[in-house]
Design a protein around this motif. Sequence first.
Motif, PDB file in Angstrom:
ATOM      1  N   THR A 151      29.939 -44.284 -46.956  1.00 28.75           N
ATOM      2  CA  THR A 151      29.574 -43.547 -45.745  1.00 28.75           C
ATOM      3  C   THR A 151      30.563 -43.837 -44.627  1.00 28.75           C
ATOM      4  O   THR A 151      30.923 -42.944 -43.853  1.00 28.75           O
ATOM      5  N   HIS A 152      31.014 -45.086 -44.574  1.00 31.39           N
ATOM      6  CA  HIS A 152      31.941 -45.510 -43.516  1.00 31.39           C
ATOM      7  C   HIS A 152      33.204 -46.074 -44.148  1.00 31.39           C
ATOM      8  O   HIS A 152      33.148 -46.954 -45.004  1.00 31.39           O
ATOM      9  N   GLY A 153      34.361 -45.573 -43.711  1.00 32.46           N
ATOM     10  CA  GLY A 153      35.633 -46.051 -44.239  1.00 32.46           C
ATOM     11  C   GLY A 153      36.166 -47.228 -43.457  1.00 32.46           C
ATOM     12  O   GLY A 153      35.593 -47.660 -42.459  1.00 32.46           O
ATOM     13  N   LYS A 154      37.283 -47.766 -43.929  1.00 42.22           N
ATOM     14  CA  LYS A 154      37.963 -48.856 -43.230  1.00 42.22           C
ATOM     15  C   LYS A 154      38.314 -48.412 -41.799  1.00 42.22           C
ATOM     16  O   LYS A 154      38.641 -47.249 -41.595  1.00 42.22           O
ATOM     17  N   PRO A 155      38.153 -49.278 -40.797  1.00 38.53           N
ATOM     18  CA  PRO A 155      37.994 -50.738 -40.860  1.00 38.53           C
ATOM     19  C   PRO A 155      36.562 -51.247 -41.054  1.00 38.53           C
ATOM     20  O   PRO A 155      36.327 -52.439 -40.940  1.00 38.53           O
ATOM     21  N   ASN A 156      35.618 -50.364 -41.321  1.00 37.64           N
ATOM     22  CA  ASN A 156      34.270 -50.801 -41.668  1.00 37.64           C
ATOM     23  C   ASN A 156      34.328 -51.561 -42.992  1.00 37.64           C
ATOM     24  O   ASN A 156      35.091 -51.196 -43.885  1.00 37.64           O
ATOM     25  N   PRO A 157      33.530 -52.610 -43.166  1.00 37.00           N
ATOM     26  CA  PRO A 157      33.592 -53.393 -44.409  1.00 37.00           C
ATOM     27  C   PRO A 157      32.975 -52.712 -45.623  1.00 37.00           C
ATOM     28  O   PRO A 157      33.134 -53.206 -46.756  1.00 37.00           O
ATOM     29  N   GLU A 158      32.289 -51.582 -45.447  1.00 34.41           N
ATOM     30  CA  GLU A 158      31.561 -50.960 -46.561  1.00 34.41           C
ATOM     31  C   GLU A 158      32.404 -50.737 -47.818  1.00 34.41           C
ATOM     32  O   GLU A 158      31.927 -51.004 -48.933  1.00 34.41           O
ATOM     33  N   PRO A 159      33.655 -50.252 -47.714  1.00 31.83           N
ATOM     34  CA  PRO A 159      34.423 -50.042 -48.952  1.00 31.83           C
ATOM     35  C   PRO A 159      34.599 -51.312 -49.779  1.00 31.83           C
ATOM     36  O   PRO A 159      34.432 -51.284 -51.009  1.00 31.83           O
ATOM     37  N   PHE A 160      34.922 -52.430 -49.132  1.00 30.45           N
ATOM     38  CA  PHE A 160      35.118 -53.659 -49.881  1.00 30.45           C
ATOM     39  C   PHE A 160      33.796 -54.263 -50.353  1.00 30.45           C
ATOM     40  O   PHE A 160      33.733 -54.855 -51.432  1.00 30.45           O
ATOM     41  N   LEU A 161      32.759 -54.105 -49.571  1.00 24.22           N
ATOM     42  CA  LEU A 161      31.438 -54.552 -50.029  1.00 24.22           C
ATOM     43  C   LEU A 161      31.007 -53.763 -51.251  1.00 24.22           C
ATOM     44  O   LEU A 161      30.401 -54.308 -52.181  1.00 24.22           O
ATOM     45  N   THR A 162      31.321 -52.474 -51.259  1.00 25.42           N
ATOM     46  CA  THR A 162      30.995 -51.633 -52.414  1.00 25.42           C
ATOM     47  C   THR A 162      31.790 -52.062 -53.640  1.00 25.42           C
ATOM     48  O   THR A 162      31.253 -52.151 -54.749  1.00 25.42           O
ATOM     49  N   GLY A 163      33.079 -52.352 -53.449  1.00 27.64           N
ATOM     50  CA  GLY A 163      33.898 -52.812 -54.563  1.00 27.64           C
ATOM     51  C   GLY A 163      33.379 -54.107 -55.158  1.00 27.64           C
ATOM     52  O   GLY A 163      33.278 -54.255 -56.383  1.00 27.64           O
ATOM     53  N   ALA A 164      33.037 -55.073 -54.291  1.00 29.62           N
ATOM     54  CA  ALA A 164      32.498 -56.345 -54.764  1.00 29.62           C
ATOM     55  C   ALA A 164      31.182 -56.146 -55.504  1.00 29.62           C
ATOM     56  O   ALA A 164      30.945 -56.744 -56.559  1.00 29.62           O
ATOM     57  N   ALA A 165      30.322 -55.273 -54.966  1.00 31.21           N
ATOM     58  CA  ALA A 165      29.024 -55.021 -55.587  1.00 31.21           C
ATOM     59  C   ALA A 165      29.183 -54.396 -56.974  1.00 31.21           C
ATOM     60  O   ALA A 165      28.458 -54.745 -57.910  1.00 31.21           O
ATOM     61  N   ARG A 166      30.115 -53.475 -57.111  1.00 25.68           N
ATOM     62  CA  ARG A 166      30.313 -52.818 -58.411  1.00 25.68           C
ATOM     63  C   ARG A 166      30.878 -53.778 -59.453  1.00 25.68           C
ATOM     64  O   ARG A 166      30.667 -53.597 -60.651  1.00 25.68           O
ATOM     65  N   LEU A 167      31.576 -54.804 -58.989  1.00 29.16           N
ATOM     66  CA  LEU A 167      32.059 -55.828 -59.901  1.00 29.16           C
ATOM     67  C   LEU A 167      31.007 -56.908 -60.140  1.00 29.16           C
ATOM     68  O   LEU A 167      31.152 -57.727 -61.059  1.00 29.16           O
ATOM     69  N   GLY A 168      29.969 -56.928 -59.306  1.00 32.75           N
ATOM     70  CA  GLY A 168      28.943 -57.948 -59.411  1.00 32.75           C
ATOM     71  C   GLY A 168      29.403 -59.303 -58.908  1.00 32.75           C
ATOM     72  O   GLY A 168      28.927 -60.349 -59.379  1.00 32.75           O
TER      73      GLY A 168
END
Length: 232
Positions: A151-168
């Motif tokens: 929903t929110h792109g960089k510099p919001n942390p959501e993209p990296f939080l999503t990446g970490a979550a998908r990797l578990g």
Amino acid sequence: MDEQSPTRSAAVTERVEPAIAGRTFDAVLFDMDGTLVDSTPAVERSWATWGAEYGLTRSALAAGHGQPASQLVRLLLAADQIDGGLARIAELELEDLHDITVLPGAAELLAAMPADRVAIVTSATRQLAEARIAAAGLTAPAVVVTFDDVTHGKPNPEPFLTGAARLGIDPSRCLVVEDAPAGIKAGRAAGCATLAVTTTSTRSELDADLVVDSLAQVSIVPGPEGFSLLVG
């Protein structure tokens, strides 16, 4: 952003900056443009054409480096121009896939990571990300997070939080590799360690835990408690 094999001399460990020395990680989250692939000529051509069509200066366009195209378009254009502006920049960028290459060390660094411990996290759309990865001849990991996934792109942390979550993987155990201040800010906000490469920004602009001139200087070294870095 470049990738390297864990075969470099251990003698370079003392050159790693204190902010990241001795730390271990469970996963690496790579930005794409300017980090893994050199798309700068194509990006500059596309945005120069777009900016000229909308009467914008180069300095106005430069302010959005590292952020999703849609965020920059919404910032620069009037409300009644946004839909057309978004469609036009998407068209221009998908048409220009010339001169896109893998940056030094990138393929090696990706290959050094286990497949379930690495992701690409990009501000590009899914279609553009896939097109540029293919144009560069890079093999993408299973997890690729694009602007279409958040929903929110960089510099919001959501993209990296999503990446970490998908990797578990806990974000605090992830290393973010970036070339843009907006991406470094996003990685820090996500709670990740940060490694920056000076492909598109100066050292003074990159507030990362470690800054290198090329990913060809970096090696990923596996160990019993995760992965560590060698720089040299």
